[in-house]
Write an enzyme that holds these catalytic residues in place. Sequence first.
Site, PDB file in Angstrom:
ATOM      1  N   GLY A 116       0.980  -1.385   0.246  1.00  0.00           N
ATOM      2  CA  GLY A 116       0.004  -0.446   0.148  1.00  0.00           C
ATOM      3  C   GLY A 116       1.065   1.184  -0.170  1.00  0.00           C
ATOM      4  CB  VAL A 180       9.715  -9.854  25.575  1.00  0.00           C
ATOM      5  CG1 VAL A 180       9.351 -10.369  26.414  1.00  0.00           C
ATOM      6  CG2 VAL A 180      10.117  -8.282  26.996  1.00  0.00           C
ATOM      7  CG  HIS A 442      -7.191 -24.555  48.538  1.00  0.00           C
ATOM      8  ND1 HIS A 442      -5.833 -23.699  48.506  1.00  0.00           N
ATOM      9  CD2 HIS A 442      -7.029 -25.627  49.016  1.00  0.00           C
ATOM     10  CE1 HIS A 442      -5.214 -24.490  49.035  1.00  0.00           C
ATOM     11  NE2 HIS A 442      -6.008 -25.845  49.507  1.00  0.00           N
TER      12      HIS A 442
HETATM   13  C1  LIG Z   1       9.527 -12.652  18.191  1.00  0.00           C
HETATM   14  C2  LIG Z   1       8.388 -11.789  18.674  1.00  0.00           C
HETATM   15  C3  LIG Z   1       7.919 -12.354  19.670  1.00  0.00           C
HETATM   16  C4  LIG Z   1       6.662 -11.631  20.195  1.00  0.00           C
HETATM   17  N1  LIG Z   1       5.968 -12.144  20.911  1.00  0.00           N
HETATM   18  C5  LIG Z   1       5.244 -11.375  21.701  1.00  0.00           C
HETATM   19  C6  LIG Z   1       4.013 -11.501  22.317  1.00  0.00           C
HETATM   20  O1  LIG Z   1       4.099 -12.276  23.056  1.00  0.00           O
HETATM   21  N2  LIG Z   1       2.988 -10.688  22.736  1.00  0.00           N
HETATM   22  C7  LIG Z   1       2.684  -9.555  22.328  1.00  0.00           C
HETATM   23  O2  LIG Z   1       2.261  -8.478  22.653  1.00  0.00           O
HETATM   24  N3  LIG Z   1       3.883  -8.893  21.377  1.00  0.00           N
HETATM   25  C8  LIG Z   1       4.942  -9.892  21.348  1.00  0.00           C
HETATM   26  N4  LIG Z   1       5.813  -9.434  19.688  1.00  0.00           N
HETATM   27  C9  LIG Z   1       5.498  -8.258  19.593  1.00  0.00           C
HETATM   28  C10 LIG Z   1       3.863  -7.751  18.467  1.00  0.00           C
HETATM   29  O3  LIG Z   1       4.432  -8.817  17.448  1.00  0.00           O
HETATM   30  C11 LIG Z   1       3.675  -5.973  18.203  1.00  0.00           C
HETATM   31  O4  LIG Z   1       3.523  -5.924  18.789  1.00  0.00           O
HETATM   32  C12 LIG Z   1       2.174  -6.307  17.301  1.00  0.00           C
HETATM   33  O5  LIG Z   1       2.999  -7.535  16.439  1.00  0.00           O
HETATM   34  C13 LIG Z   1       2.246  -5.288  16.444  1.00  0.00           C
HETATM   35  O6  LIG Z   1       0.767  -5.177  15.413  1.00  0.00           O
HETATM   36  P1  LIG Z   1       0.992  -3.798  14.015  1.00  0.00           P
HETATM   37  O7  LIG Z   1      -0.455  -4.375  14.371  1.00  0.00           O
HETATM   38  O8  LIG Z   1       1.627  -2.736  14.721  1.00  0.00           O
HETATM   39  O9  LIG Z   1       1.717  -4.520  13.515  1.00  0.00           O
HETATM   40  P2  LIG Z   1       2.259  -6.224  12.951  1.00  0.00           P
HETATM   41  O10 LIG Z   1       2.046  -7.590  13.016  1.00  0.00           O
HETATM   42  O11 LIG Z   1       4.167  -5.764  12.848  1.00  0.00           O
HETATM   43  O12 LIG Z   1       1.828  -5.972  11.506  1.00  0.00           O
HETATM   44  C14 LIG Z   1       2.284  -5.267  10.327  1.00  0.00           C
HETATM   45  C15 LIG Z   1       1.414  -5.646   8.636  1.00  0.00           C
HETATM   46  O13 LIG Z   1       2.047  -4.387   8.090  1.00  0.00           O
HETATM   47  C16 LIG Z   1       2.650  -5.089   6.509  1.00  0.00           C
HETATM   48  N5  LIG Z   1       3.147  -3.662   5.835  1.00  0.00           N
HETATM   49  C17 LIG Z   1       3.488  -3.231   6.333  1.00  0.00           C
HETATM   50  N6  LIG Z   1       3.977  -2.147   5.012  1.00  0.00           N
HETATM   51  C18 LIG Z   1       2.671  -2.159   4.419  1.00  0.00           C
HETATM   52  C19 LIG Z   1       2.663  -1.622   3.292  1.00  0.00           C
HETATM   53  N7  LIG Z   1       3.294  -0.545   2.459  1.00  0.00           N
HETATM   54  N8  LIG Z   1       1.150  -2.746   2.749  1.00  0.00           N
HETATM   55  C20 LIG Z   1       1.000  -3.298   2.986  1.00  0.00           C
HETATM   56  N9  LIG Z   1       1.671  -4.247   3.664  1.00  0.00           N
HETATM   57  C21 LIG Z   1       2.491  -3.278   4.685  1.00  0.00           C
HETATM   58  C22 LIG Z   1       3.787  -6.373   7.661  1.00  0.00           C
HETATM   59  O14 LIG Z   1       3.247  -6.454   5.386  1.00  0.00           O
HETATM   60  C23 LIG Z   1       2.563  -6.675   8.535  1.00  0.00           C
HETATM   61  O15 LIG Z   1       2.456  -7.494   8.108  1.00  0.00           O
HETATM   62  C24 LIG Z   1       6.540  -9.971  19.816  1.00  0.00           C
HETATM   63  C25 LIG Z   1       7.144  -9.466  18.596  1.00  0.00           C
HETATM   64  C26 LIG Z   1       8.165 -11.182  17.636  1.00  0.00           C
HETATM   65  C27 LIG Z   1       9.215 -10.286  16.612  1.00  0.00           C
END
Ligand SMILES: Cc1cc2nc3c(=O)[nH]c(=O)nc-3n(C[C@H](O)[C@H](O)[C@H](O)COP(=O)(O)OP(=O)(O)OC[C@H]3O[C@@H](n4cnc5c(N)ncnc54)[C@H](O)[C@@H]3O)c2cc1C
Length: 463
Positions: A116, A180, A442
């Site tokens: 996008g 973490v 409990h």
């Molecule tokens: C290894 C790991 C473990 C984690 N464990 C936890 C946990 O246990 N609990 C927790 O709360 N959080 C955890 N997190 C953090 C969590 O994954 C993120 O906080 C969360 O995914 C953020 O959500 P979001 O919707 O902001 O973005 P994201 O999940 O990062 O999703 C963003 C999406 O946007 C898409 N995108 C980006 N730019 C474009 C574009 N221009 N056009 C189309 N698509 C696009 C990407 O492909 C992606 O799929 C973890 C992260 C990692 C890396």
Amino acid sequence: MTDSFDVIIIGSGPGGYVCAIRAAQLGLRVACVEKRATLGGTCLNIGCIPSKALLQSSENFHAAAESFKDHGIILDSIKLDLARMQARKSEVVGANVKGVEFLFKKNKVTWLKGTGHIDAPGAVSVDGTSYATKNIIIATGSESIPLPGIDIDEKTIVTSTGALEFAEVPKHLAIIGGGVIGLELGSVWHRLGARVTVIEFLDRIIPGTDDEIAKNFQRILAKQGLVFKLGHKVTKADRTEAGVTLTIEPAKGGAAETMDVDAVLVSVGRRPYTEGLGLETMGVARDNRGFIPVDPHYATNISGIYAIGDAIPGPMLAHKAEDEGVAVAELLAGQAGHVNYDAIPSVIYTWPEVATVGASEEQLKKAGTAYTIGKFPFMANGRARAMGDTDGFVKILADKRTDRVLGAHIIGPDAGTLIAEIVTAMEFGASAEDIGRICHAHPTLSEAVKEAALAVEGRALHI
Ligand SMILES: Cc1cc2nc3c(=O)[nH]c(=O)nc-3n(C[C@H](O)[C@H](O)[C@H](O)COP(=O)(O)OP(=O)(O)OC[C@H]3O[C@@H](n4cnc5c(N)ncnc54)[C@H](O)[C@@H]3O)c2cc1C
């Protein structure tokens, strides 16, 4: 223009996909743009879900190898089938991402497949095709922060993405960063047999977390066998035939040393990902760390463009992103969406788990807030003893004057589930006495929460 929507959300992570579902529930015409082959973002594909699948599998393996015998279960031999463990992880991820696709269909959310780009307020293009929309929501998430001079190949020098995919257990895994993600993945590979050394620049792990919890957590992980090299920085990583030679220097200066390892996980944090969206051209403001500042209604400085999740300031957590997704959808539908940032729990899914919500002792001291502490160790909890999981304690911080719960910090078995009760209590403005007077079944681990709440007034019953 081929199609028009009330809302186009860019990114289908927990922020974007939940926002899409909620907006559709509220009768808006919704599209969600995702460039990855599957929905669900970092969380479902390469974050929360695959890491928890491996944490569970490795925990089972470790329990079979180490603690089953304490329960009188003798296994003649146990063998690791890492290929099967990894395949199971992929199945778990597959079921979750397909689930989101199903929910999109059910709620009539259009998935615009591709990358996008914001052409103008009210106009988004996806791989060259333009769409009109009343509102745009940026939910593009975050990416791993690289370390200068250290080339990631996702095979031997990896981010969390590569560390979820190892086909063999590294003999010696170095983890750069004691946060973490590093500690969760370090636990996975340590349980499966790797020697794990955590190298951290600061003189403590999990910065920002209550000091007492962090110190106890480090002690417990060290007892399990993880090695910590605090107050050190990695300045170089040279690939060798056998693996990687790291150059490590004391953070405050001094002689450098080298360490030979088989693999390196670089986990020094994450940064917002907004590449290629066209934010510069549009004039969408970003702060000096790349986050998009928003107002309490998630509006950016450009009218009609909103942002949520890891792309905006605040804890980088899936449930924070989800709640923001719901809030902004409700605001756009004319409702009163809101997120209480004082009651967002944070969990580390090691064993024991670490779970926190609200203020730490250090934050209360800094703010000059008078507080009382109630603590209760799992060693004195009947269920924890029955489980053989007695490491850790519950710590509740309450306002000294009003007794209102200001924060809670748990290290112990299933801490991530236990914290939910305190989050609920905080959302309802409960006092420690309120929690102490609630009947807890409990024998459950949750009795440790009740006892810690009673301890705020110095009247715990079982210690
Ligand atoms: C290894 C790991 C473990 C984690 N464990 C936890 C946990 O246990 N609990 C927790 O709360 N959080 C955890 N997190 C953090 C969590 O994954 C993120 O906080 C969360 O995914 C953020 O959500 P979001 O919707 O902001 O973005 P994201 O999940 O990062 O999703 C963003 C999406 O946007 C898409 N995108 C980006 N730019 C474009 C574009 N221009 N056009 C189309 N698509 C696009 C990407 O492909 C992606 O799929 C973890 C992260 C990692 C890396």
